[in-house]
Motif scaffolding. Structure first.
Motif, short mmCIF file in Angstrom:
data_model
loop_
_atom_site.label_atom_id
_atom_site.label_comp_id
_atom_site.label_asym_id
_atom_site.label_seq_id
_atom_site.Cartn_x
_atom_site.Cartn_y
_atom_site.Cartn_z
N MET A 182 -0.11 -15.62 3.75
CA MET A 182 1.15 -15.79 3.05
C MET A 182 2.05 -14.57 3.24
O MET A 182 1.61 -13.44 3.28
N PHE B 190 5.74 -13.05 1.59
CA PHE B 190 6.45 -13.27 0.33
C PHE B 190 7.95 -13.06 0.48
O PHE B 190 8.45 -12.58 1.49
N ASN C 23 6.46 -6.74 0.80
CA ASN C 23 5.60 -6.00 -0.12
C ASN C 23 4.51 -5.24 0.63
O ASN C 23 3.34 -5.48 0.43
N PRO C 24 4.92 -4.32 1.52
CA PRO C 24 3.88 -3.52 2.19
C PRO C 24 3.16 -2.66 1.17
O PRO C 24 3.71 -2.33 0.13
#
Lengths: 358, 274, 314
Positions: free
Chosen positions: B107, B109, B113-114
């Motif tokens: 997934m 997002f 969002n590392p």
């Protein structure tokens, strides 16, 4: 002064002016002064604010803020001044670890290392035991606990922090020391045979259980809520997207916690630990009641000792000589400086590096 | 406001060629406590194709997407009814391993969002979970994944820089690289470009076209033009009177946009509604 | 040729098994840590309540302590001392804390405000025994005697950061439009603050004050050499005596605050270490009272806050 000046802005822009900075409102005020034609009107306005009480109000606010700001400095100053006799007499030797330990009120000779050592070793043991527990609790509270369990558990953690220190002490003397510390001390005593490391375990633990170990174990319970609550807040402040990212890669919940959340919140959790360390060092009553209060004890954790806080609590009211009082206040100064630095560091780690980033 | 019907930028785009079915959503309803967010959706997801979910905001596109790798499990009170078949097996059946499902169905997002670690560690994260420790393999797969995500040229000289230090578009491509490193079979994308500028968006759209050769992609987008540009199949969802999302129409993208069967779809794609 | 799949190097089944076991074990361990924290809480609470409850009687609240080694007696002196000192502490700390909080509300982002917040946090972190030393140096040394007044002042310093922090939080929750609305109507700043903002935040502030009082009541260390302790501290006695000698109100108050005084935790500390069984029993009874008071106040404050919050935010 700033406060009074700032309030002197025309009534029609009161609400807007409340957002203005001091500088701009100062300009406004000076503008008013410059205008020759309106000299009577600014007087009127000034009179308005005096009459309606805002000048008094801002004076009170400023005074209160002044009290808060001055208190910490004043405390530091008093400790510095009142410890002058001891500082001059003993210099740095007073806190030097390798100086000859001596605590003799009759001869007015004092050296604080045993007490400092007592504080450090009890706090260190308490931390070693409390940190894994507290972080575990924080993880459970923030990541695992089902909704219905969360509130009661949070309550319980808060309650642990709310119990007065003397109650811990009383329970420690009559319940915890005989039931837990004495047997544990006996079990650890054989470690005293080990060459080198043995100095830390040289027994025997007193029959009453009064010992540095007892103090450390009571401290574990007392600092647990602090570390757990701050760590929980740190974990909860981590964005949900971090958890989702890890889980979406096929991480288990534990891997999410261990490999993503804890590294993400590491500085905040470190701050929580330091905060706990500061609490442990500053904790007085419970420690005084279970540590046995002795200036001896060598390095052993199984023997009675002193901490900085407990030596003050135990001896200050009975200190007769001026030098004895000054020496105790100097210990207070050391305690103050140490906790101040620890708290400032913890605050920086928790507030700046974790909460703000999240 | 009436918009022009969405123009397909590639008019010569062939109608989707038939392909094997990778996933099947069968009679899926999603509940949050008592509220029904999705009702009774039936949908196939074809292998090596891009399937787009479009629809007005709040119609449950993201919720539906999250049922495909059981991310809804994380929300307390969320409940899924119906079946989601992955290669013919119901991922909601008892005994299914959610960790394994999420490895197979990756997934990406909405917001990049590392993890706050190096680019290398970000991409190697999933590999290390799988127990791969050998430096040579890690190096190779990290490079391969970053290349596939069209990020290699930008970061190859400094793989130790923090993933957080990259630009938004690069961060999102890093997240794609991270997702494809573990070789999932399906990649879910939840409005992956909504937080990005137009140029970064284009880069990612191009990237998807190459990625679909190896992966099955399901993408949620709030942007109809994007769905039209990149997807092979489109599912149009809408909201019912009880605020539950449901599937209005599903079909090959070209058909759905040029010749919608439902009035609602036509209204939506021509901008008369939503 | 397609590149080699990573799964050529992975034994998925073994990998999953290892990770699942680790997952289960570690997650269970966090549950164990919670149990380990709850255990001492329950242990202490139940033990103190049971043991202290056994020695609880009316005499505890209405009598002064009996002479050493004789049974009976109570801790009236400590109750009155705690009351006097906590009252004084509240009178000193609460207004200062509230006014400072209003300052923070009016100028939230100035350097002064940052300094105040920092200062508050540092104040909260100073060991209470050190605050006691400060009280000794500033009040006891200059007055040349221990007093309830000195005890009240140090307790005020302990309370101040607790009340200030919660008051700031609570004032911030009040919508700024309320204050601005009042100002726009031409109300002076102080009126807007006291008549509009304060009532709106009142309940939260009260809970903060309750937490501060709970903290102050349980504090011992700062009182050791400020209030010192006084087995004969009895306000009724002081007042009767004062009236008998026709002293003025001020003189009587001076007596009340000027004498050394006792406090519940201080009494507990002293009695706990005495060799007389009766005194130790009194200590347990005091522990019961303190515990009930501290926990009760805390639970009440937090429950109320939680209830309000639920009501406000649905």
């Amino acid at each position: 002064m700033a406060a009074e000046v700032r309030r002197v802005s025309p009534p029609h822009c009161l609400s807007a002016s409340s957002r203005l900075s001091f500088r701009s409102s100062f300009k406004r005020f000076s503008d008013l002064l410059m205008q020759p034609t309106s000299s009577s009107s600014w007087r009127k306005r000034l009179a308005y604010y005096f009459k309606h009480g805002d000048v008094l109000w801002w004076t009170l606010l400023t005074l209160s803020v002044g009290v808060v700001l001055v208190l910490v400095l004043w405390i530091a100053w008093q400790l510095w001044v009142q410890s002058a006799a001891a500082r001059h007499a003993f210099g740095w030797q007073f806190i030097w670890p390798w100086a000859k330990p001596v605590w003799n009120p009759a001869l007015d000779k004092f050296q604080a290392w045993p007490a400092i050592y007592g504080s450090l070793i009890t706090a260190a043991i308490a931390l070693v035991l409390a940190v894994p527990l507290a972080v575990g609790i924080a993880i459970f509270l923030s990541e695992l606990a089902p909704e219905w369990l969360r509130a009661p558990l949070n309550y319980m953690v808060e309650m642990l922090a709310a119990i007065p220190s003397v109650v811990y002490g009383l329970w420690g003397i009559y319940v915890f020391l005989p039931l837990v510390v004495v047997p544990l001390g006996k079990a650890l005593a054989p470690l005293g045979e080990i060459p080198g490391l043995g100095v830390f375990f040289r027994g025997p633990v007193p029959a009453s259980g009064f010992s540095r170990l007892g103090a450390a174990l009571v401290l574990v319970i007392m600092i647990l809520p602090t570390i757990a609550a701050v760590s929980r807040d740190v974990l909860q402040a981590i964005p949900r997207s971090q958890r989702e990212a890890a889980l979406a890669l096929g991480a288990t919940r534990w891997e999410t916690v261990w490999k993503v959340l804890l590294p993400y919140g590491q500085s905040g959790i470190l701050g929580a630990i330091i905060l706990g360390f500061g609490r442990a060092i500053g904790e007085t009553m419970a420690v005084t009641m279970v540590i046995g209060n002795s200036a001896g004890g060598g390095y052993s954790i199984l023997r009675p000792g002193y901490t900085m806080a407990s030596i003050i609590a135990n001896e200050f009211a009975e200190a007769v000589s001026e030098m004895h009082t000054a020496a105790l206040i100097e210990i207070g100064l050391v305690l103050f400086v140490l906790t101040f630095l620890l708290n400032a560091l913890a605050r920086w780690l928790v507030v700046n590096k974790t909460i703000k980033r999240a | 406001m009436t918009q022009q019907p969405v123009a397909l930028n590639r008019t010569d785009k062939p109608a989707a060629v038939a392909s094997a079915t990778k996933m099947v959503i069968r009679g899926v309803s999603v509940y949050y406590k008592t509220f029904r967010a999705i009702k009774n959706v039936d949908l196939p997801v074809y292998e090596n194709r891009i399937t787009a979910f479009i629809g007005p905001s709040g119609c449950g596109k993201s919720t539906l997407l999250r049922t495909l790798n059981r991310m809804n499990d994380l929300i307390p009170g969320a409940r899924v009814e119906g079946k989601v078949l992955l290669d013919g097996e119901d991922i909601y059946a008892a005994g299914q391993d959610v960790v394994d499902i999420r490895r197979r169905v990756g997934m990406v997002f909405q917001r990049p969002n590392p993890f706050p670690m190096s680019v290398y560690d970000n991409v190697a994260f999933g590999l290390r979970l799988l127990g791969i420790r050998q430096k040579s393999i890690l190096d190779e797969v990290v490079e391969r994944s970053l290349r596939a995500a069209a990020l290699w040229e930008h970061v190859c000289d400094n793989l130790n820089q923090s993933g957080m230090a990259l630009s938004g578009g690069q961060q999102q491509r890093l997240c794609i690289a991270r997702a494809i490193a573990v070789e999932p079979e399906v990649i879910l994308m939840d409005e992956p470009t909504s937080a990005l500028d137009p140029i970064a968006t284009l880069t990612i759209e191009d990237l998807l076209q190459t990625l679909k050769e190896n992966f099955t992609i399901v993408i949620v987008t709030h942007n109809m033009q994007q769905a039209a540009r990149i997807s092979d199949y489109t599912a149009f969802l809408s909201m019912d009177d009880d605020r539950a999302g449901y599937l209005v129409e599903f079909g090959p993208t070209v058909e759905l946009f040029t010749n919608p069967k439902e009035k609602l779809t036509e209204d939506y794609i021509t901008g008369r509604f939503g | 040729m397609a590149p080699e799949s990573i799964y050529a190097h992975v034994n998925l089944r073994r990998n999953y098994r290892r990770r699942k076991i680790l997952n289960t074990v570690m997650l269970s361990l966090t549950g164990v840590t919670v149990a380990l924290a709850v255990l001492p809480l329950v242990w202490i609470t139940v033990y103190v309540l049971l043991k202290g409850g056994r020695y609880l009687n009316l005499a505890l609240f209405i009598h002064l302590p009996a002479p050493m080694g004789t049974p009976g007696g109570g801790v009236l002196h400590a109750i009155e001392g705690s009351l006097v000192m906590v009252l004084l502490a509240s009178l000193l700390a609460i207004p200062v804390a509230l006014l400072a909080a209003f300052y923070l509300l009016a100028r939230p982002n100035t350097a002064v405000a940052q300094a105040v917040r920092f200062s508050t946090d540092m104040l909260a972190g100073i060991p209470s025994i050190v605050v006691g030393l400060f009280g000794y140096a500033v009040i006891v040394v200059t007055q040349k005697h221990y007093s309830a007044f000195a005890g009240g002042v140090v307790l005020a310093i302990i309370m101040l950061p607790v009340v200030l922090r919660s008051a700031e939080e609570m004032l911030k929750l009040v919508p700024p439009e309320m204050r601005e609305g009042a100002l726009a109507l031409g109300a002076p700043e102080w009126r807007a603050a006291l008549r509009v903002v304060l009532p709106a935040a009142m309940e939260g502030i009260v809970t903060g004050v309750m937490l501060g009082i709970a903290r102050a009541v349980g504090e011992t260390a700062p009182l050791l050499f400020t209030a010192l302790g006084n087995d004969h501290y009895e306000i009724g006695q002081i007042v009767r005596q004062g009236l008998h000698y026709h002293q003025s109100m001020g003189q009587i108050l001076g007596q009340i605050f000027g004498q050394p005084a006792d406090a519940l935790p201080l009494t507990l500390w002293k009695y706990a270490q005495q060799p007389y069984q009766e005194r130790v029993q009194l200590a347990w009874a005091v522990a019961f009272v303190l515990m009930l008071f501290a926990l009760g106040l805390n639970i009440a404050a937090r429950a109320w806050l939680a209830y309000r919050r639920r009501k406000l935010y649905g």
